[in-house]
Each structure stands twice: as structure tokens, then as C-alpha cells.
Design an enzyme around this catalytic site. Structure first.
Site, short mmCIF file in Angstrom:
data_model
loop_
_atom_site.label_atom_id
_atom_site.label_comp_id
_atom_site.label_asym_id
_atom_site.label_seq_id
_atom_site.Cartn_x
_atom_site.Cartn_y
_atom_site.Cartn_z
CE1 TYR A 53 -3.10 -2.82 0.04
CE2 TYR A 53 -3.61 -2.25 2.57
CZ TYR A 53 -3.96 -3.16 1.47
OH TYR A 53 -4.64 -4.11 1.24
CE LYS A 214 -18.49 6.65 -4.22
NZ LYS A 214 -17.41 7.31 -3.44
#
Length: 335
Positions: A53, A214
Site C-alpha cells: 500500500y 453514488k
């Protein structure tokens, strides 16, 4: 906060696990600090990161932010994804696993990692070498437990066989990609974990944002969203027309009920008795705060049936869909 035993271990973890993939990328240190403080205040004791990450930046931020109350946290990280393009800087050779565990310990500024995951199920990888190395890391006190992320069901069984053969403690947790739009883990992964007593902590319960409702079908996603950035993994997984349409149907149901779709989706994952905890992966404090009410949402029998009609158990929202990161080989014809 709800706490559950992680598989057959005696370790108790919160039903929400703070995922930190955005830390160091879309989330700066100040916002990350607010997210971690909020999670701690709400009783979250489980935090998840990975070496890959932001190429270590997430681990560094996590280590800095939990240092003051390190013992309050069950700290999980992962290895296996490539850190560079050089050979022996990915996968599961003994050399790389020992080297990268030490690197993660330095970045996390800790003396031990509570849970170390094998991040990917590499086809053809020598799992015996990996399991032996994990056993040595546990014996050395570098890690307390280990887990499997994105592993196929039969490979989970193979790891269990090797642990028994080599006298290595069994994995305590599996981390699959599981949500209402991707129910494929119900076929083999979840039953295997239930059989072997392995806890299950899925990631992306809201399908990388699709299960917030959304994204409207047939419309360009808003700038600044994950889809708007054309995130590679999102484009490969849940940003599909069928998923967007189903999300809108679910949103209409949740609007009528007066709850947020993301909370409903998270609650649905947690309502599976094979699930121990679920990873919340916020970019902002507001997104993290949206997860907490999910713990109070119940899923009725009628709602379970509704979801089964929209996405059949054991299937993905798109018939015939396969994640390109995890191909299967199907029929092998004779020459």
C-alpha cells in the site's frame, strides 16, 4: 462495538476492522490521524495494512499513528505483492519473506506483527516453503499469527494440510473479496474456512464504492471518486452495468427504509455467521463515520430473499464474470 473470536484462536477482534489502503495515497497524515483516533474511540481494535500500500507509506503512517496505544490494536499487514520489478522482491521465497517482514516491522515501528497475511494466491507457488517460513517467524516472535488473503478454497485446504504436516500453527484468518455483488466466496472459500475454524474478514463490503449508490448507470462518474480516477482494480471488478443497476435497486430499498446503502451492505456481510469482522477502507473521516451505524442495522428474512433474487448465492452480479486477477483454468482439452 462488537467483538468476536478470530476463528479457533483466542484472539478477539472488533466487528469493524480499519483498512488503511488509502493512507499515504488519497489520505494524508492529518486525516489518517483523525480516522485512527475516531476508530479507537469507537472501540475498533483491529487495523489492516500491507507492505504494497503506497509502497510502504501506509505501514509507516499506521506505525506512527498507533504508537501511543500499540497494545490496544491487533495489527495486520501483508506481503507477497511486488514491491519493485526486481526478482525476489515479491511472492513467497524464504529470502523475501524474512527480509520483507523485517522491513514491515521497521516501517510499523513495532517489535511484532499480530497477523501477517500472504497477500495473493500465486498459482504454482511452493506453499511448503512459505508455511515453513511462517512457522519460523512465529517461533522467533516476529509475528503472532498468520492469515491468507485472496486464496482459493482448495489452496486454503492445502495450507492447512501443510501446517499439520510441518507442525506449524494454522492460519487464523482469511481475507476474501466478498459483498452483495460478489458472492462467489460462498461456493468454496467460506465453507472451507468454516470447516477448518478460520476466521473470515472480507474487504470492500461496499464493492469499492458501488454499493453506496453514488454511481448512476450510463453516466460518467464524478471526478475525485475512485471510478472517476479510473482505478484499475475497480474497473476490473465492480464497475459493471449490472452492478450499477442492482446498486440503484438496493439504494431505493434503503431510502425507503431510511438507512444508507453502504451501511446496509456492510451489515449484510456481517450478518453471515461465517464472517468475523469486515474491513472498512475509508478515505476520509466522514467515510469512516458512515460505517459505525452498520453495526445496528439488521437484515430481515425478506431482505435476504430480495438480495438472493438480485444476485444468486455463490455468483457475481454479472453472469459468467471472472476477476482477471484470479483466472481459473476450466477445461483442459487433450492435445
Amino acid at each position: 462495538m462488537l467483538y468476536r473470536r478470530l476463528g479457533n484462536s483466542n484472539l478477539k477482534v472488533s466487528a469493524l476492522c480499519l483498512g488503511t489502503m488509502m493512507f499515504g495515497d488519497q489520505t494524508d497524515i492529518d486525516e489518517a490521524g483523525r480516522i485512527v483516533a475516531s476508530a479507537h474511540e469507537h472501540g475498533v481494535n483491529f487495523i489492516d495494512t500491507a507492505d504494497v500500500y503506497t509502497k510502504g507509506a501506509s505501514e509507516e503512517m499506521v506505525g506512527r499513528l498507533i504508537a501511543a496505544n500499540r497494545d490496544d490494536w491487533v495489527l495486520a499487514t501483508k506481503l507477497g505483492n511486488p514491491m519493485t520489478s526486481a526478482p525476489n522482491m515479491s511472492n513467497y521465497s524464504r529470502t523475501w519473506m524474512l527480509r520483507e517482514t523485517e522491513a514491515s516491522l521497521r516501517r510499523l515501528n513495532t517489535e511484532h506483527i499480530d497477523i501477517l497475511y500472504l497477500h495473493l494466491d500465486y498459482h504454482g507457488e511452493n506453499l511448503e516453503e512459505a508455511v515453513r517460513t511462517l512457522g519460523d517467524l512465529i517461533s522467533a516472535g516476529k509475528i503472532r499469527y498468520f492469515g491468507l488473503s485472496n486464496f482459493r478454497g482448495w489452496r486454503i485446504a492445502e495450507v492447512m494440510r501443510l501446517c499439520q504436516q510441518l507442525n506449524v500453527p494454522q492460519p487464523v484468518v482469511c481475507q476474501p473479496y466478498y459483498n452483495m455483488l460478489n458472492r462467489m466466496p460462498e461456493v468454496e472459500i467460506l465453507p472451507a474456512c468454516a470447516h477448518y475454524g478460520i476466521g473470515v474478514v472480507p474487504y470492500s463490503p461496499i464493492a469499492r464504492g458501488v454499493l453506496t449508490g453514488k454511481y448512476a448507470p450510463g453516466q460518467k462518474p464524478a471526478e475525485g471518486t475512485r471510478a472517476g480516477r479510473a482505478d484499475k482494480r475497480m474497473m476490473e471488478t465492480e464497475f459493471r452495468e449490472e452492478s450499477l443497476q442492482i446498486a440503484q435497486q438496493l439504494k431505493a430499498h434503503c431510502d425507503a427504509r431510511g438507512i444508507a446503502l453502504g451501511q446496509f451492505a456492510t451489515a449484510w456481510v456481517l450478518a453471515n455467521r461465517n464472517i468475523t469482522s469486515v474491513i472498512a477502507g475509508p478515505r476520509t473521516l466522514a467515510q469512516m463515520e458512515d460505517y459505525y451505524p452498520a453495526l445496528d442495522v439488521t437484515i430481515s428474512a425478506d431482505e435476504e430473499a430480495m438480495i438472493d433474487d438480485l444476485v444468486h448465492p455463490g455468483h457475481a452480479s454479472t453472469p459468467g464474470y471472472t476477476d482477471p486477477n484470479y483466472p481459473f483454468f476450466g477445461r483442459v482439452a487433450r492435445p
